[in-house]
Scaffold this active site. Structure first.
Site, PDB file in Angstrom:
ATOM      1  N   ARG A 175      43.395  10.992 -72.000  1.00  0.00           N
ATOM      2  CA  ARG A 175      42.490  11.164 -73.189  1.00  0.00           C
ATOM      3  C   ARG A 175      41.268  12.206 -72.870  1.00  0.00           C
ATOM      4  O   ARG A 175      40.985  12.968 -73.700  1.00  0.00           O
ATOM      5  CB  ARG A 175      41.650   9.807 -73.217  1.00  0.00           C
ATOM      6  CG  ARG A 175      42.504   8.584 -73.735  1.00  0.00           C
ATOM      7  CD  ARG A 175      41.939   7.513 -73.497  1.00  0.00           C
ATOM      8  NE  ARG A 175      42.503   6.340 -74.219  1.00  0.00           N
ATOM      9  CZ  ARG A 175      42.270   4.918 -73.729  1.00  0.00           C
ATOM     10  NH1 ARG A 175      41.526   4.524 -72.933  1.00  0.00           N
ATOM     11  NH2 ARG A 175      43.185   4.253 -74.572  1.00  0.00           N
ATOM     12  N   ASP A 215      42.806   7.413 -69.122  1.00  0.00           N
ATOM     13  CA  ASP A 215      41.985   8.177 -69.160  1.00  0.00           C
ATOM     14  C   ASP A 215      41.975   9.642 -68.914  1.00  0.00           C
ATOM     15  O   ASP A 215      41.020  10.293 -69.719  1.00  0.00           O
ATOM     16  CB  ASP A 215      40.738   7.571 -68.318  1.00  0.00           C
ATOM     17  CG  ASP A 215      40.943   5.959 -68.257  1.00  0.00           C
ATOM     18  OD1 ASP A 215      40.561   5.260 -69.253  1.00  0.00           O
ATOM     19  OD2 ASP A 215      41.483   5.334 -67.318  1.00  0.00           O
ATOM     20  N   HIS A 248      38.323   2.009 -63.865  1.00  0.00           N
ATOM     21  CA  HIS A 248      39.110   2.202 -65.129  1.00  0.00           C
ATOM     22  C   HIS A 248      38.187   1.130 -66.107  1.00  0.00           C
ATOM     23  O   HIS A 248      38.718   0.049 -66.473  1.00  0.00           O
ATOM     24  CB  HIS A 248      40.463   2.020 -65.081  1.00  0.00           C
ATOM     25  CG  HIS A 248      41.195   1.689 -66.348  1.00  0.00           C
ATOM     26  ND1 HIS A 248      41.392   2.558 -67.083  1.00  0.00           N
ATOM     27  CD2 HIS A 248      41.667   0.606 -67.023  1.00  0.00           C
ATOM     28  CE1 HIS A 248      41.856   2.517 -68.523  1.00  0.00           C
ATOM     29  NE2 HIS A 248      42.086   0.998 -68.205  1.00  0.00           N
TER      30      HIS A 248
HETATM   31  C1  LIG Z   1      36.282  -2.204 -63.236  1.00  0.00           C
HETATM   32  O1  LIG Z   1      37.343  -2.102 -64.482  1.00  0.00           O
HETATM   33  C2  LIG Z   1      38.262  -3.102 -64.635  1.00  0.00           C
HETATM   34  C3  LIG Z   1      39.414  -2.592 -65.728  1.00  0.00           C
HETATM   35  O2  LIG Z   1      38.849  -2.225 -66.683  1.00  0.00           O
HETATM   36  C4  LIG Z   1      37.387  -4.224 -65.214  1.00  0.00           C
HETATM   37  O3  LIG Z   1      38.295  -5.645 -65.295  1.00  0.00           O
HETATM   38  C5  LIG Z   1      36.298  -4.707 -64.437  1.00  0.00           C
HETATM   39  O4  LIG Z   1      35.610  -5.617 -64.769  1.00  0.00           O
HETATM   40  C6  LIG Z   1      35.449  -3.579 -64.041  1.00  0.00           C
HETATM   41  N1  LIG Z   1      34.552  -3.860 -63.078  1.00  0.00           N
HETATM   42  C7  LIG Z   1      33.132  -4.277 -63.179  1.00  0.00           C
HETATM   43  C8  LIG Z   1      32.458  -5.012 -61.952  1.00  0.00           C
HETATM   44  O5  LIG Z   1      32.663  -4.146 -64.397  1.00  0.00           O
END
Ligand SMILES: *[C@@H]1O[C@H](CO)[C@@H](O)[C@H](O)[C@H]1NC(C)=O
Ligand SMILES: *[C@@H]1O[C@H](CO)[C@@H](O)[C@H](O)[C@H]1NC(C)=O
Length: 196
Positions: A21, A18, A46
């Site tokens: 990028r 990230d 992330h």
């Molecule tokens: C946080 O990022 C990770 C990696 O992209 C993802 O799997 C996860 O769902 C994210 N957390 C939430 C609560 O959306």
């Protein structure tokens, strides 16, 4: 929490893709190479809530360091499309390739590992997900959250004392809220395992 014999500081998570990028988005706008863009920050998870923060970024234009705002000369883009492009880049790559990024992810892993091994340049920092406990920015504890870090003698340190404006604070809080939710879900599983 599940591996108490391993020091907490030995865990880090990759937000360098990230970070890279975000640097390349700024570099492309300025017509320079991505390694002329320093001190970018990715805050948080992330995921699409990550916050690419250009407020402390230095851009080397014709041998002189200037702020990203001075180099890009388009505040609306930096506060809008720049952020959403970096946040959605992972999904955009999957849509285009039907696969997630490969070479750029491999490059980011090499950058992450190289910086742990050799350290960061004095006065410069990179982004890395590390445990948040005791951090100077008020991010909730017990998260693995991406911060600006400097590395020396194979040890990382969260860069302290960076000014955070209200715009940044709101975006840092939003990505923290996502991680808190995920942390609480994970911990509730741990709890139920202990009971059964
Ligand atoms: C946080 O990022 C990770 C990696 O992209 C993802 O799997 C996860 O769902 C994210 N957390 C939430 C609560 O959306
Ligand atoms: C933690 O990291 C340090 C420094 O790299 C290393 O010397 C140590 O062996 C690691 N500990 C474990 C349990 O992996």
């Amino acid at each position: 929490k599940s591996a108490p014999s391993i020091p907490k500081e030995n865990f880090s998570c990759l937000t360098r893709l990230d970070h890279n990028r975000a640097c390349s988005q700024v570099a492309m706008r300025c017509g320079i190479s991505a390694n002329s863009v320093k001190n970018m920050i990715i805050w948080g998870n992330h995921s699409s809530t990550q916050y690419p923060d250009i407020h402390h970024c230095k851009v080397n234009v014709q041998g002189k360091d200037v702020t990203a705002f001075d180099a890009v000369k388009d505040d609306a883009w930096l506060k809008g499309e720049f952020i959403s492009t970096v946040q959605r880049r992972g999904a955009a790559v999957i849509k285009a390739r039907k696969l997630s990024s490969a070479m750029s992810a491999a490059k980011a892993i090499c950058d992450h590992m190289r910086d742990i091994w050799t350290g960061t340049t004095e006065g410069e920092f990179i982004s890395m997900g590390v445990y948040s406990t005791g951090n100077p920015y008020g991010v909730p504890e017990d998260l693995i959250y991406s911060f600006p870090v400097s590395i020396k003698d194979k040890a990382w340190k969260i860069v302290d004392g960076l000014a955070i404006n209200d715009f940044s604070k709101a975006k840092m809080d939003a990505t923290a809220a996502e991680l808190v939710e995920e942390r609480d879900t994970a911990v509730s599983f741990l709890g139920s395992t202990a009971v059964t």
